[in-house]
Design an enzyme around this catalytic site. Structure first.
Site, PDB file in Angstrom:
ATOM      1  N   ARG A 183       0.964  -1.131   0.119  1.00  0.00           N
ATOM      2  CA  ARG A 183       0.012   0.015   0.030  1.00  0.00           C
ATOM      3  C   ARG A 183       0.785   1.252   0.081  1.00  0.00           C
ATOM      4  NH1 ARG A 183      -2.408  -3.587  -1.350  1.00  0.00           N
ATOM      5  NH2 ARG A 183      -4.288  -4.592  -0.344  1.00  0.00           N
ATOM      6  N   SER A 232     -10.616  -0.461   3.881  1.00  0.00           N
ATOM      7  CA  SER A 232      -9.985  -1.050   5.040  1.00  0.00           C
ATOM      8  C   SER A 232      -9.050   0.167   5.638  1.00  0.00           C
ATOM      9  CB  SER A 232      -8.905  -1.853   4.437  1.00  0.00           C
ATOM     10  OG  SER A 232      -9.700  -3.033   3.767  1.00  0.00           O
ATOM     11  N   GLU A 302      -4.019   2.436   6.797  1.00  0.00           N
ATOM     12  CA  GLU A 302      -4.183   2.273   5.394  1.00  0.00           C
ATOM     13  C   GLU A 302      -4.919   3.514   4.870  1.00  0.00           C
ATOM     14  OE1 GLU A 302      -5.975  -0.729   2.199  1.00  0.00           O
ATOM     15  OE2 GLU A 302      -4.929  -1.540   3.954  1.00  0.00           O
TER      16      GLU A 302
END
Length: 309
Positions: A183, A232, A302
């Site tokens: 990420r 998320s 995230e």
């Protein structure tokens, strides 16, 4: 002839807009553009008419103000104080998808939605991009964040991307230059992803479609998709699942102001209706604190958190 750039409210623009054709809006509310439906305004919001318009706008701006590209706003908290500088929002002019049948290369505009990319590839019998059906965002966003879902991520399939820099220069960057990790990418700050090329493989459209349907069903059954959420919240620690750690710390259903930890999937935060971005971010920090106290593991965000507190 296309009209010159429209500037709402009679406020003086940060640059000469003569000849620009996009829309430049001062004090632009961003809550309606992000999934959480919370947060402040952008100092300026620019919606370019096309690629040349974007390059000319950024050339004139010449790095004088911060630049932030905004896709679907699905993985983002816009803080209540708003976003300084200019937010760039790419429209349908940047959402084309084309496919070379022989090479299975899929070329997409930075504003194309993940589901559109996956569906176009399916229709042409190109496999390997089904996972994009499960990424709630645009090409520009998940190229920057190395978006992924269901065991694959952008770094597995990206060939290169084309970006426009804050000074208006256009560069094509091979995937290796982005130094992808989980990420994260090394994409330069302020760079706007305007297109990307992905490498697929030959496949059967029916089998590709079935896999996409599995992904859609899995998301529907496990995630609070019909709420004001941001996807998320935390990265999965190595060898662990963030949602399991959040649940083990007793955070399922935890609330702060108008924000709540989802009871359906504990790695999702929800705006129950009137949450401020401070509520949402504060709840996330409280979850991090409780998880650390319970397990000794510090979760990493995230979700992007942008703007002034």
């Amino acid at each position: 002839m296309a009209p010159d750039c429209a500037v709402d409210g009679g406020i003086e623009a940060p640059i000469d807009t003569d000849g620009l054709r996009g829309k430049l809006t001062p004090d632009a509310p961003l809550a309606k553009l992000v999934w959480f439906k919370s947060g402040g305004k952008a100092d300026w919001l620019f919606e370019p008419a096309d690629m040349d318009d974007l390059k000319e706008f950024l050339r004139r701006l010449d790095g004088d103000l911060p630049i932030m590209a905004l896709g679907l706003g699905s993985n983002m908290i816009v803080r209540d104080g708003g976003v300084p500088g200019v937010v760039i929002k790419l429209g349908k002019q940047f959402a084309d998808v084309s496919i070379d049948d022989a090479s299975c290369i899929v070329e997409c505009g930075g504003g194309a939605h993940g589901i559109l990319v996956a569906s176009a590839a399916r229709d042409c019998g190109v496999a390997g991009l089904e996972f994009m059906r499960g990424i709630p965002g645009t090409v520009g966003g998940f190229v920057r964040m190395n978006g992924g879902a269901y065991g694959r991520e952008v770094s597995d399939v990206l060939i290169d991307c084309t970006v426009v820099m804050p000074g208006g220069q256009c560069h094509t960057l091979p995937a290796a230059d982005l130094q992808y990790s989980y990420r994260h990418s090394a994409l330069p700050k302020g760079a706007v992803v305007v297109s990307a090329r992905f490498q697929g493989v030959k496949g059967d459209p029916e089998a590709i479609g079935a896999k996409m349907d599995e992904i859609a069903d899995a998301r529907e059954n496990s995630q609070p998709l019909r709420t004001k959420t941001g996807g998320s919240t935390f990265k999965n620690p190595p060898g662990r699942k963030a949602w399991e750690m959040v649940d083990a710390a007793g955070c399922r259903g935890l609330t702060m102001g108008g924000a709540q930890v989802s009871e359906k999937h504990t790695n999702f935060l929800i705006n129950m209706g009137d949450a401020t971005s401070a509520d949402i971010e504060g709840l996330g920090e409280e979850v991090k604190r409780r998880v650390y106290a319970n397990s000794g593991v510090e979760l990493e965000w995230e979700i992007q958190r942008v703007g002034r507190p």
